[in-house]
Design an enzyme around this catalytic site. Structure first.
Site, short mmCIF file in Angstrom:
data_model
loop_
_atom_site.label_atom_id
_atom_site.label_comp_id
_atom_site.label_asym_id
_atom_site.label_seq_id
_atom_site.Cartn_x
_atom_site.Cartn_y
_atom_site.Cartn_z
N HIS A 92 0.85 -1.20 0.00
CA HIS A 92 0.00 0.00 0.00
C HIS A 92 0.88 1.24 0.00
O HIS A 92 0.67 2.16 -0.80
CB HIS A 92 -0.93 -0.01 1.22
CG HIS A 92 -1.58 1.32 1.50
ND1 HIS A 92 -2.59 1.83 0.72
CD2 HIS A 92 -1.34 2.25 2.47
CE1 HIS A 92 -2.95 3.02 1.20
NE2 HIS A 92 -2.20 3.30 2.26
N ASP A 117 6.96 21.56 -26.37
CA ASP A 117 6.88 20.21 -25.79
C ASP A 117 7.95 20.11 -24.71
O ASP A 117 8.64 21.09 -24.41
CB ASP A 117 7.09 19.14 -26.89
CG ASP A 117 6.41 17.82 -26.53
OD1 ASP A 117 6.59 17.36 -25.39
OD2 ASP A 117 5.67 17.27 -27.35
N TRP A 120 7.23 -0.27 3.89
CA TRP A 120 7.73 0.36 2.66
C TRP A 120 9.16 0.86 2.82
O TRP A 120 9.85 1.13 1.85
CB TRP A 120 6.81 1.50 2.21
CG TRP A 120 7.04 2.82 2.90
CD1 TRP A 120 6.57 3.18 4.13
CD2 TRP A 120 7.79 3.93 2.41
NE1 TRP A 120 6.99 4.46 4.44
CE2 TRP A 120 7.74 4.94 3.40
CE3 TRP A 120 8.50 4.18 1.24
CZ2 TRP A 120 8.37 6.18 3.25
CZ3 TRP A 120 9.14 5.42 1.09
CH2 TRP A 120 9.06 6.40 2.09
N SER A 122 12.97 5.80 -13.91
CA SER A 122 11.90 6.59 -14.56
C SER A 122 11.83 7.99 -13.96
O SER A 122 11.73 8.99 -14.68
CB SER A 122 10.57 5.85 -14.38
OG SER A 122 9.50 6.70 -14.61
N GLU A 136 11.94 12.93 -0.01
CA GLU A 136 10.84 12.32 -0.77
C GLU A 136 9.48 12.88 -0.32
O GLU A 136 8.59 13.11 -1.14
CB GLU A 136 10.88 10.79 -0.59
CG GLU A 136 9.69 10.04 -1.15
CD GLU A 136 9.62 10.02 -2.68
OE1 GLU A 136 10.61 10.42 -3.31
OE2 GLU A 136 8.57 9.63 -3.20
N TYR A 175 8.90 15.84 0.59
CA TYR A 175 8.74 17.15 -0.07
C TYR A 175 8.60 16.99 -1.57
O TYR A 175 7.97 17.82 -2.22
CB TYR A 175 9.89 18.08 0.34
CG TYR A 175 9.78 18.37 1.81
CD1 TYR A 175 8.81 19.26 2.28
CD2 TYR A 175 10.54 17.67 2.74
CE1 TYR A 175 8.63 19.46 3.62
CE2 TYR A 175 10.36 17.87 4.09
CZ TYR A 175 9.40 18.77 4.53
OH TYR A 175 9.21 18.95 5.87
N SER A 232 -1.05 26.97 -5.33
CA SER A 232 -0.67 28.35 -5.65
C SER A 232 -1.24 28.80 -6.99
O SER A 232 -1.24 29.99 -7.30
CB SER A 232 0.86 28.50 -5.68
OG SER A 232 1.39 28.15 -4.43
N HIS A 266 15.16 12.55 12.12
CA HIS A 266 13.99 12.65 13.01
C HIS A 266 13.07 11.44 12.81
O HIS A 266 12.16 11.23 13.60
CB HIS A 266 13.25 13.98 12.84
CG HIS A 266 12.52 14.16 11.54
ND1 HIS A 266 12.44 15.38 10.90
CD2 HIS A 266 11.84 13.31 10.76
CE1 HIS A 266 11.75 15.23 9.79
NE2 HIS A 266 11.36 13.99 9.69
N HIS A 267 13.31 10.66 11.77
CA HIS A 267 12.54 9.43 11.58
C HIS A 267 13.09 8.29 12.43
O HIS A 267 12.51 7.21 12.45
CB HIS A 267 12.58 9.00 10.11
CG HIS A 267 11.86 9.94 9.20
ND1 HIS A 267 10.52 9.85 8.93
CD2 HIS A 267 12.30 11.03 8.50
CE1 HIS A 267 10.16 10.82 8.10
NE2 HIS A 267 11.22 11.55 7.84
N THR A 279 7.37 26.84 5.65
CA THR A 279 6.02 26.31 5.42
C THR A 279 4.98 27.30 5.89
O THR A 279 3.96 27.53 5.22
CB THR A 279 5.85 24.95 6.13
OG1 THR A 279 6.96 24.12 5.82
CG2 THR A 279 4.57 24.26 5.70
N LYS A 336 4.40 30.03 3.45
CA LYS A 336 3.51 29.65 2.35
C LYS A 336 2.04 29.69 2.79
O LYS A 336 1.19 30.23 2.09
CB LYS A 336 3.86 28.25 1.85
CG LYS A 336 5.25 28.15 1.27
CD LYS A 336 5.49 26.88 0.52
CE LYS A 336 4.80 26.89 -0.80
NZ LYS A 336 5.30 27.87 -1.74
#
Lengths: 71, 538
Positions: B89, B118, B154, B181, B267, B269, B280, B314-315, B340, B343
């Site tokens: 998942h 293009d 994951w 990719s 990742e 972000y 925006s 921090h993870h 943040t 924004k």
């Protein structure tokens, strides 16, 4: 008419080579990161290698974006 | 509140100066159009359709998880399969749904927003997309090999990932392919933005969506190879006798966590910055005001990207780190709240005293603003080291990242789809369905994920198929909410299919009177080739 065609061909060629140059620079950065992270583990000093990579990333972001800011 | 302002489309927009008259070569017919296409609009469509399919595949996995957790005890699936569900998942939603959706938006919109004909590398663009289906097939096949699909989460932490069956090898190959990719796509996006902008379109005149994608693409080029390197080392540990992460051979499993999160936090972000770009675009259009503080928004995005490289640990506060390290990563993480916050306040200031209307894109943008900010706040709570040590691997973390990823990225992509689908298909979406989809998603999302804060605070661990009786009530509520959220997405599917089939009002070139970017100068749908003669921006 033909001069116009030649100049637009020249512009297209210039653009193609600029595109290729940008892509090769980016690809080389990706390869450095890929092999760099494996090499740093082989060398076995994670603090130094992660520090170097982190500093390189910061410098790269600042320079890459900064030099294009006024274009 | 007004309805969709069809009548505000100008004559200028109906007969745009930059549209190509489409007399030149068009697309191939049939399936070969999609296999061989090098057109950015076709490839954008492929990415968006692929991500929608993967969104439903990942969603079915989520519903399997929630069905099992509806009540205590083991009811529906075996624990091993449950673990595979949580793992796949996560992988499918991140690499199969959210990232391809963001790339789909980039493919469709970036050339039109910067006045380019293009993408810079059209053939590589085709290749970038067509690498994805084989990668997802590898993930799917992994369910049927001995040992089953990857089941270690994951994050693929060793030693679980070094000891797992053949499914892990297929997962590693799938990640390699998806990484390749992504890198090709990023190179294409950076080159397009840097080299193919229309004359007069300086970087600081670009729509913010292009800026957010430029920075995201740089992040991808920097961190995807790191993930590829990490899983390559995992592969060599599994099959070639190396011991990068095997303590018995002098390696260190914690090292994998450092490398993984050096990729993993940027990742986050990568998944959210394109969403910021879409928001925006939407808010100024429906507030009918220019974006407040454009330059500060650009610098805030760059600031977030730079900070994302120095907060990875921090993870992993609980793995054991020197106090100085804990403090550094705690304060660095808190620092991200500053750009943040810039924004969020700029979006609010854009809305302030604007002539706002609340069509589906704006509803999703406002929903994003509320819920993403809530997810950001719980992120700040988790940034506090002693609190994080208590909440590590609990449902509080699950609640936090779903508020950021679902109510953040996904809501923005829903809003972006409603915003641009009139341009893509030439047909207005059904506003009633759009609003129904929004309210269904908003209500059921909160019913699903808000109780997870309570469960986490009460100590319920994540990634378990069974749990103590004390957690039963809120789990039941969350499972009911998940079913409602899943059903709400069928409304979205129906609304999109209606637009694709042309079942609805014809969209004018500029369906939103507040839109002032280049794509609205093109007819809806735009011709197959656009901006072959670049527009001049003043």
């Amino acid at each position: 008419m033909s001069t116009h065609a030649e100049s637009s061909d020249a512009a297209a060629a210039r653009r193609r080579s600029a595109n290729l140059r940008t892509a090769l620079i980016l690809l080389s950065i990706a390869l450095v990161f890929f092999f760099g992270i494996i090499a740093s583990k082989l060398i076995g000093d994670p603090t130094a290698s992660l520090g170097v990579i982190g500093a390189a990333v910061l410098l790269y972001l600042v320079v890459a974006i900064g030099r294009n800011l006024r274009k | 509140m007004s309805s969709i302002p069809h009548d505000h489309a100008t004559g200028h927009a109906e007969e745009p100066p930059h549209a190509h008259d489409d007399h030149a070569h068009g697309p191939h017919g049939g399936i070969m159009r999609w296999v061989t296409t090098t057109n950015h609009k076709d490839i954008g469509t492929l990415y968006l359709c692929f991500s929608l399919i993967m969104f439903f595949v990942g969603g079915i996995m989520a519903l399997t998880i929630r069905a099992e957790l509806f009540e205590p005890g083991l009811q529906i699936v075996h624990p091993e399969f449950f673990n595979s569900m949580t793992t796949l998942h996560g992988l499918i939603m991140i690499f199969g749904a959210i990232m391809p959706a963001a790339v789909g938006f980039a493919n469709w919109m970036i050339p039109m927003l910067i006045g380019a004909p293009d993408m810079a590398f059209a053939r590589m663009n085709n290749w970038s997309f067509w690498l994805l289906p084989p990668a997802v097939i590898l993930l799917g096949v992994s369910f049927f090999v001995p040992g089953g699909a990857a089941a270690g989460g994951w994050t693929l932490y060793p030693p679980l990932s070094t000891q797992a069956g053949m499914g892990m090898d297929l997962t590693i190959f799938a990640i390699h392919i998806m990484g390749a990719s992504s890198i090709m796509g990023s190179i294409n996006i950076i080159t397009t933005i840097l080299n193919l902008r229309a004359p007069g379109m300086t970087l600081m005149k670009m729509p913010l969506f292009c800026w957010t994608w430029l920075i995201t693409a740089y992040l991808l080029v920097a961190v995807m190879p790191v993930l590829a390197g990490a899983v390559t080392m995992l592969l060599t540990d599994r099959h070639f006798g190396t011991t990068f992460f095997n303590a018995a051979g002098g390696g260190d499993p914690v090292l994998f966590q450092h490398v993984f999160w050096f990729f993993g936090h940027p990742e986050v972000y990568i998944l959210i910055l394109p969403a910021f770009g879409i928001i925006s675009s939407i808010i100024p259009t429906f507030a009918r005001k220019p974006l407040f503080g454009y330059a500060s928004m650009v610098y805030a995005v760059a600031g977030i990207a730079i900070l994302s490289f120095i907060v990875w640990a921090h993870h992993m506060f609980t793995v054991g780190m020197p106090a100085a390290g804990l403090l550094f990563f705690m304060y660095a993480t808190m620092l991200i709240a500053v750009p943040t916050g810039v924004k969020v306040f700029n979006w609010l200031a854009t809305m302030w005293k604007g002539e706002m209307t609340f069509e589906a894109p704006m509803l999703f943008a406002i929903g994003f603003l509320f819920l993403f900010t809530l997810g950001g706040f719980t992120g700040l709570v988790l940034a506090i080291t002693p609190v994080d040590i208590q909440l590590q691997d609990t449902y509080y973390v699950v609640a936090h990242f779903h508020y950021v990823m679902v109510a953040g990225s996904l809501f923005a992509f829903f809003g972006g789809t409603y915003y641009w689908i009139p341009k893509w298909t030439g047909t207005m979406y059904d506003e009633r369905l759009g609003k129904l989809h929004f309210w269904g998603s908003m209500i059921f999302f909160n019913i699903t994920f808000f109780p997870m804060h309570f469960l986490g605070l009460a100590g319920m661990p994540r990634r378990i198929p069974d749990y103590a009786q004390q957690f039963a009530d809120w789990n039941m509520v969350a499972s009911i909410g998940a079913l409602g959220f899943g059903l709400s997405q069928l409304i979205f599917l129906y609304a999109v299919i209606k637009c694709i089939r042309g079942d609805g009002a014809k969209a004018p070139a500029k369906p939103w009177d507040g839109g002032d970017t280049l794509e609205w100068t093109l007819p809806s749908p735009p011709p197959y080739h656009t901006f072959e003669t670049p527009p001049v921006i003043r």
